[in-house]
Write a protein that holds these residues in place. Structure first.
Motif, PDB file in Angstrom:
ATOM      1  N   ALA A  95       0.812  -1.224   0.000  1.00  0.00           N
ATOM      2  CA  ALA A  95       0.000   0.000   0.000  1.00  0.00           C
ATOM      3  C   ALA A  95       0.848   1.278   0.000  1.00  0.00           C
ATOM      4  O   ALA A  95       0.446   2.283  -0.598  1.00  0.00           O
ATOM      5  CB  ALA A  95      -0.929   0.002   1.208  1.00  0.00           C
ATOM      6  N   THR A  96       1.996   1.259   0.660  1.00  0.00           N
ATOM      7  CA  THR A  96       2.833   2.463   0.717  1.00  0.00           C
ATOM      8  C   THR A  96       3.203   2.910  -0.691  1.00  0.00           C
ATOM      9  O   THR A  96       3.084   4.090  -1.046  1.00  0.00           O
ATOM     10  CB  THR A  96       4.136   2.191   1.524  1.00  0.00           C
ATOM     11  N   VAL A  97       3.645   1.953  -1.495  1.00  0.00           N
ATOM     12  CA  VAL A  97       4.109   2.259  -2.849  1.00  0.00           C
ATOM     13  C   VAL A  97       2.919   2.487  -3.790  1.00  0.00           C
ATOM     14  O   VAL A  97       2.949   3.368  -4.653  1.00  0.00           O
ATOM     15  CB  VAL A  97       5.041   1.131  -3.352  1.00  0.00           C
ATOM     16  N   LEU A  98       1.872   1.719  -3.581  1.00  0.00           N
ATOM     17  CA  LEU A  98       0.668   1.888  -4.402  1.00  0.00           C
ATOM     18  C   LEU A  98       0.097   3.296  -4.239  1.00  0.00           C
ATOM     19  O   LEU A  98      -0.357   3.912  -5.220  1.00  0.00           O
ATOM     20  CB  LEU A  98      -0.363   0.827  -4.006  1.00  0.00           C
ATOM     21  N   ALA A  99       0.157   3.829  -3.030  1.00  0.00           N
ATOM     22  CA  ALA A  99      -0.343   5.187  -2.781  1.00  0.00           C
ATOM     23  C   ALA A  99       0.466   6.215  -3.585  1.00  0.00           C
ATOM     24  O   ALA A  99      -0.095   7.159  -4.143  1.00  0.00           O
ATOM     25  CB  ALA A  99      -0.279   5.513  -1.293  1.00  0.00           C
ATOM     26  N   ILE A 100       1.781   6.007  -3.672  1.00  0.00           N
ATOM     27  CA  ILE A 100       2.633   6.919  -4.453  1.00  0.00           C
ATOM     28  C   ILE A 100       2.240   6.829  -5.926  1.00  0.00           C
ATOM     29  O   ILE A 100       2.047   7.844  -6.607  1.00  0.00           O
ATOM     30  CB  ILE A 100       4.132   6.579  -4.279  1.00  0.00           C
ATOM     31  N   LEU A 101       2.102   5.593  -6.418  1.00  0.00           N
ATOM     32  CA  LEU A 101       1.728   5.399  -7.823  1.00  0.00           C
ATOM     33  C   LEU A 101       0.384   6.053  -8.120  1.00  0.00           C
ATOM     34  O   LEU A 101       0.218   6.717  -9.134  1.00  0.00           O
ATOM     35  CB  LEU A 101       1.667   3.897  -8.156  1.00  0.00           C
TER      36      LEU A 101
END
Ligand SMILES: *Cc1c(COP(=O)(O)O)cnc(C)c1O
Length: 373
Positions: A95-101
């Motif tokens: 989720a951390t990286v998905l939020a950035i994307l």
């Protein structure tokens, strides 16, 4: 051995065995909302935002749909998106990286420090470019990072510090809570987190007035006043039932956190098996809220199977670092590689460490670990 001879299973979580008083309080809370006739953006949400802002000693807390949205909305409130780079760790919830994307920005992954599993400052230095706008520090497993250092580093390099506090409810360093070191912090209230709802929930915490104003718009279709939409927003609101549940569960959080710390302390002092290694312990008890208790072992998979045979559940956080996920093959990384994260993913193992564990459960885990050959 017959079924009845097997000891009861020790799970990673055991919500069924929570105190009856808590269950009753949650039932009354749900009734309270049903009887109120108001289910989204109302009194319970405002009250829980007030409570959580006060717990964090920050001016603003904005309830949102979940922890991932909290991160995306923070980024969007800061105007970070297309063409901007945001550095974070490959050893985190997806989720951390998905939020950035989802914000439109480009994630850049730095390597980790093997002693803690947290993002490495040295690696982040190699990841900085002219496009870097922010660093998302993940307080992995519930341990607050050395935030004075990170705040100073971000300041010197003119990048924003954002804190992913999804695993670190009220972990405290030098009297300051996770989420109060950066420009904003993102909390998750997913059921298994230290403070969890009975569904999804999240919160943004900040002292920044414009993040407060913009994130309240963004979570609600970009609406400022009713039926006026100055920005393109999303639908990400903390509903009244979850907020009411969280108000009740918050009353138990300190006690539950203390139980987690006690269990972790027993593990730390009692594990003697040289086949396992512990992560670097916090210098103060307040710095770690033990969302997860993680050990490292070269024989991790065999250890996990052995524990399962002894009716002890274990999980891996995380078995596949983000850059090795199929959907992230082309993700930007530290040019020196993410070797530490790759090795770490092969050796880490999370043991049961939750507030409903009984003394006998803790002893069983300790005995099992120490008898592993
Ligand atoms: C759980 C978690 C999230 C996402 O929270 P959700 O509420 O599930 O969206 C983000 N970051 C970390 C580190 C998490 O553990």
């Amino acid at each position: 051995m017959t079924q009845s001879d097997l000891p009861t299973i020790i799970s990673m979580n055991s919500f069924q065995s929570e105190p009856a008083a808590l269950k009753h309080a949650m039932q009354s809370a749900v009734n309270r909302v049903i009887e109120s006739g108001w289910y989204v953006l109302g009194y319970e949400g405002i009250e829980f935002e007030r409570i959580w802002a006060s717990r964090c000693a920050l001016d603003h807390a904005i309830g949102v749909g979940n922890g991932m949205d909290a991160i995306e909305i923070i980024l969007r409130s800061l105007g970070i998106g297309e063409g901007d780079e945001v550095i974070t760790t490959p050893m985190t919830a997806f989720a951390t990286v998905l939020a950035i994307l989802r914000s439109g920005a480009t994630p850049v992954l730095a390597d980790i420090d093997q002693a803690t599993g947290h993002i490495s400052l040295e690696s982040v230095q190699r990841c900085l470019t002219k496009k870097t706008k922010a660093i998302i520090y993940v307080h992995l497993y519930g341990q607050i990072g050395p935030m004075d250092l990170w705040a100073k580093f971000c300041n010197q390099n003119n990048v924003l510090l954002i804190e992913d506090c999804a695993q670190a409810h009220l972990a405290t360093l030098n009297g300051k809570v996770a989420g109060s070191y950066g420009i904003a912090g993102a909390y998750s209230f997913y059921p298994t987190k230290n403070l969890g709802a009975l569904g999804d929930g999240g919160m943004i915490v900040t002292n920044d007035h414009s993040i407060d104003v913009l994130s309240r718009q963004l979570r609600n279709y970009g609406q400022s006043i009713r039926y006026h939409h100055p920005v393109i927003g999303m639908n990400s609101r903390l509903d009244e039932i979850q907020a009411a549940i969280l108000i009740e569960r918050n009353k138990w959080l300190d006690q539950f956190t203390e139980s987690r710390r006690d269990i972790a302390q027993q593990y730390i002092t009692s594990f003697t098996n040289t086949k396992i290694r512990l992560l670097a312990p916090p210098s103060e008890r307040s710095e770690h809220v033990y969302h997860l208790f993680v050990i490292l072992s070269r024989e991790r998979d065999r250890l996990s199977e052995y524990l399962a045979q002894r009716q002890i559940q274990s999980l891996i956080h995380y078995p596949v670092p983000i850059h090795l996920q199929e959907s992230c093959k082309d993700i930007k990384c530290d040019p020196a590689g993410l070797g530490n994260a790759e090795e770490y993913a092969q050796t880490c193992l999370s043991l049961p460490c939750h507030p409903q564990m009984q003394p006998n459960d803790v002893s069983r885990v300790i005995k099992a670990i120490n008898e592993f050959k």
